[in-house]
Design a protein around this motif. Structure first.
Motif, mmCIF file in Angstrom:
data_model
loop_
_atom_site.group_PDB
_atom_site.id
_atom_site.type_symbol
_atom_site.label_atom_id
_atom_site.label_comp_id
_atom_site.label_asym_id
_atom_site.label_seq_id
_atom_site.Cartn_x
_atom_site.Cartn_y
_atom_site.Cartn_z
ATOM 1 N N HIS A 114 0.884 -0.966 -0.014
ATOM 2 C CA HIS A 114 0.248 -0.020 -0.161
ATOM 3 C C HIS A 114 1.318 1.397 -0.175
ATOM 4 N N TYR A 115 0.631 2.023 -1.044
ATOM 5 C CA TYR A 115 1.260 3.585 -1.667
ATOM 6 C C TYR A 115 2.333 3.157 -1.756
ATOM 7 N N ASN A 116 2.354 2.102 -1.934
ATOM 8 C CA ASN A 116 4.353 2.536 -2.728
ATOM 9 C C ASN A 116 4.260 2.231 -3.846
ATOM 10 N N SER A 129 10.476 -13.346 -4.727
ATOM 11 C CA SER A 129 10.889 -13.000 -5.701
ATOM 12 C C SER A 129 9.757 -12.099 -5.616
ATOM 13 N N GLY A 130 8.849 -11.310 -5.504
ATOM 14 C CA GLY A 130 7.346 -10.221 -4.761
ATOM 15 C C GLY A 130 7.947 -9.777 -3.705
ATOM 16 N N LEU A 131 8.064 -10.346 -2.664
ATOM 17 C CA LEU A 131 8.436 -9.585 -1.836
ATOM 18 C C LEU A 131 9.752 -8.962 -2.254
ATOM 19 N N LEU A 132 10.669 -9.267 -2.394
ATOM 20 C CA LEU A 132 12.066 -8.945 -2.909
ATOM 21 C C LEU A 132 12.376 -7.906 -3.819
ATOM 22 N N ASP A 133 10.985 -7.440 -4.644
ATOM 23 C CA ASP A 133 11.025 -6.897 -5.871
ATOM 24 C C ASP A 133 12.294 -5.734 -5.424
ATOM 25 N N LEU A 168 10.104 -2.446 -5.172
ATOM 26 C CA LEU A 168 9.324 -2.566 -3.946
ATOM 27 C C LEU A 168 9.826 -1.909 -2.873
ATOM 28 N N ILE A 169 11.194 -2.566 -2.978
ATOM 29 C CA ILE A 169 12.428 -2.287 -1.793
ATOM 30 C C ILE A 169 12.876 -0.520 -1.780
ATOM 31 N N ALA A 170 12.573 0.133 -3.609
ATOM 32 C CA ALA A 170 13.486 0.968 -3.350
ATOM 33 C C ALA A 170 11.821 1.880 -2.738
ATOM 34 N N GLY A 171 10.965 2.027 -3.009
ATOM 35 C CA GLY A 171 9.691 3.048 -2.663
ATOM 36 C C GLY A 171 9.636 2.756 -1.013
ATOM 37 N N LEU A 172 9.673 1.911 -0.655
ATOM 38 C CA LEU A 172 9.251 2.134 0.936
ATOM 39 C C LEU A 172 8.959 2.203 1.559
#
Length: 407
Positions: free
Chosen positions: A100-102, A227-231, A234-238
């Motif tokens: 959410h919000y990423n 692979s979905g969780l550690l994309d 996504l990590i860059a947008g945390l």
């Protein structure tokens, strides 16, 4: 041909301690954030929504010739997207898992819907929200349009694309008043079970957690994995997610958010004071050892206590409601009635979730999924894809329900 009606959001009709040591486990922190997200929503939590819309069956779509042309994203699909055919209706379903919000999730939700819409393959878009929460978000958008735009999320992005192409938007989540009531009730039940180890309390507690974990966390091929969780996207947008989350709470409920922030600050202050005392204490003294053991025990108890709320109420029960909403949309595009929806056979999954939802039936008279009425044409050419924009934690469990919920 009947022109597909443009679906506006306003027309969506869902019915549907010891020695001063205090520690907060990661799981407890996640649950607290999720709970605040639900409770701080501006709503009257016990005024059920009613609708004068006609029965769902009166809006059934007539069967049409299926072209079976390529409608999916194919090799370009992100690891957070689950794509499969719902077995009872043979309609393609795409579950878009989001953080959410990423920004990466916002782009994924918008891009998925747009690509399908441009190829005339987009059917209904089911989002993880209910009418009460959605109306509160609309109210904030009207009062603070700039802030609302800055705090845009993946559900709003998918809804905007759907409206642009005249496609239905469905609020498929459990009503917030039901969720809040179930959180309160399960909290009380868990406290009672924990202090009743010889009265069957611990057995009930264990069975609920084990069953809910199995149903909400399937693994293997065809499910979202590491692979979905550690994309990397996504990590860059945390950092942005961590900023937008509290900001969204603050705009919706300033008082509740400040109270919650104060509570966390006090807990953190106590932990820092405890840590400072530990540095000067005698680590070999019986009092210190006893205090440390008790503190660890409290943290473990805290984790398992909140695990039931998270797995059963916030995930398992809502997964059933969301899956039912998705199935209803699949029925519309296939012309097939799934004969009672997800509860066709007396299998273990059905029995388990029937037991979970019994308190909801008792309290509100029904545990059925929200009935969503999407105005559409009586006949549409080509195969349509039902897209659901969901928190990533819901996706695997919902796919499992849809794939295995048949008799």
């Amino acid at each position: 041909l009947i022109q597909v009606s443009r679906m506006r959001t306003r027309n969506i009709l869902p019915v549907g301690v010891c020695e001063g040591k205090i520690r907060i486990s990661p799981l407890s922190m996640i649950l607290l954030l999720l709970t605040v997200d639900h409770i701080t929503t501006k709503c009257n939590a016990f005024h059920p929504f009613t609708s004068s819309a006609p029965p769902f069956s009166s809006r059934r779509v007539a069967p049409s010739i299926r072209t079976h042309r390529q409608t999916t994203l194919g090799a370009t699909a992100a690891p957070q997207v689950l794509e499969f055919r719902e077995p009872r209706t043979n309609v393609t379903v795409m579950l878009v898992g989001a953080m959410h919000y990423n920004p990466a999730s916002v782009a994924l939700a918008e891009g998925t819907c747009r690509k399908l819409a441009e190829s005339s393959s987009l059917g209904s878009v089911v989002i993880e929200s209910c009418n009460i929460r959605w109306e509160a978000a609309k109210e904030m958008k009207e009062k603070m349009p700039i802030v609302s735009k800055l705090l845009g999320n993946e559900m709003r992005a998918a809804c905007d694309v759907s409206e642009e192409y005249g496609r239905p938007v469905v609020l498929g989540d459990q009503l917030i008043n039901v969720t809040v009531a179930r959180l309160k009730e399960t909290f009380s039940e868990t406290a009672s079970d924990i202090i009743s180890p010889f009265g069957g309390g611990w057995t009930r507690f264990q069975n609920d957690i084990v069953k809910a974990f199995r149903e909400t966390n399937p693994s293997g091929d065809g499910y979202i994995g590491a692979s979905g969780l550690l994309d990397p996207k996504l990590i860059a947008g945390l950092p942005i997610s961590f900023l937008k989350y509290p900001a969204s709470y603050l705009t919706r409920s300033p008082g509740g958010t400040l109270l919650f922030g104060t509570f966390l600050y006090l807990l953190n202050s106590l932990e820092q004071a405890n840590a400072a005392g530990a540095l000067t204490g005698d680590v070999s003294s019986p009092a210190y050892i006893l205090s440390s053991v008790a503190s660890i025990g409290f943290a473990a108890l805290e984790t398992v206590f909140f695990a039931r709320l998270l797995l059963v109420v916030l995930l398992a029960e809502r997964n059933v409601t969301l899956a039912q909403s998705i199935l209803e949309q699949c029925e519309m595009y296939s012309g097939v009635d799934a004969v009672g929806g997800l509860n066709n056979g007396p299998n273990d999954v059905d029995k388990f979730f029937s037991g979970l939802m019994a308190p909801v039936k008792k309290m509100f008279g029904s545990s059925e999924a929200p009935q969503n009425y999407s105005l559409r044409g009586a006949d549409e050419d080509g195969e349509k894809v039902v897209v659901a924009i969901l928190g990533m934690a819901h996706c695997n469990g919902i796919k499992k329900i849809l794939m295995e919920g048949q008799s």
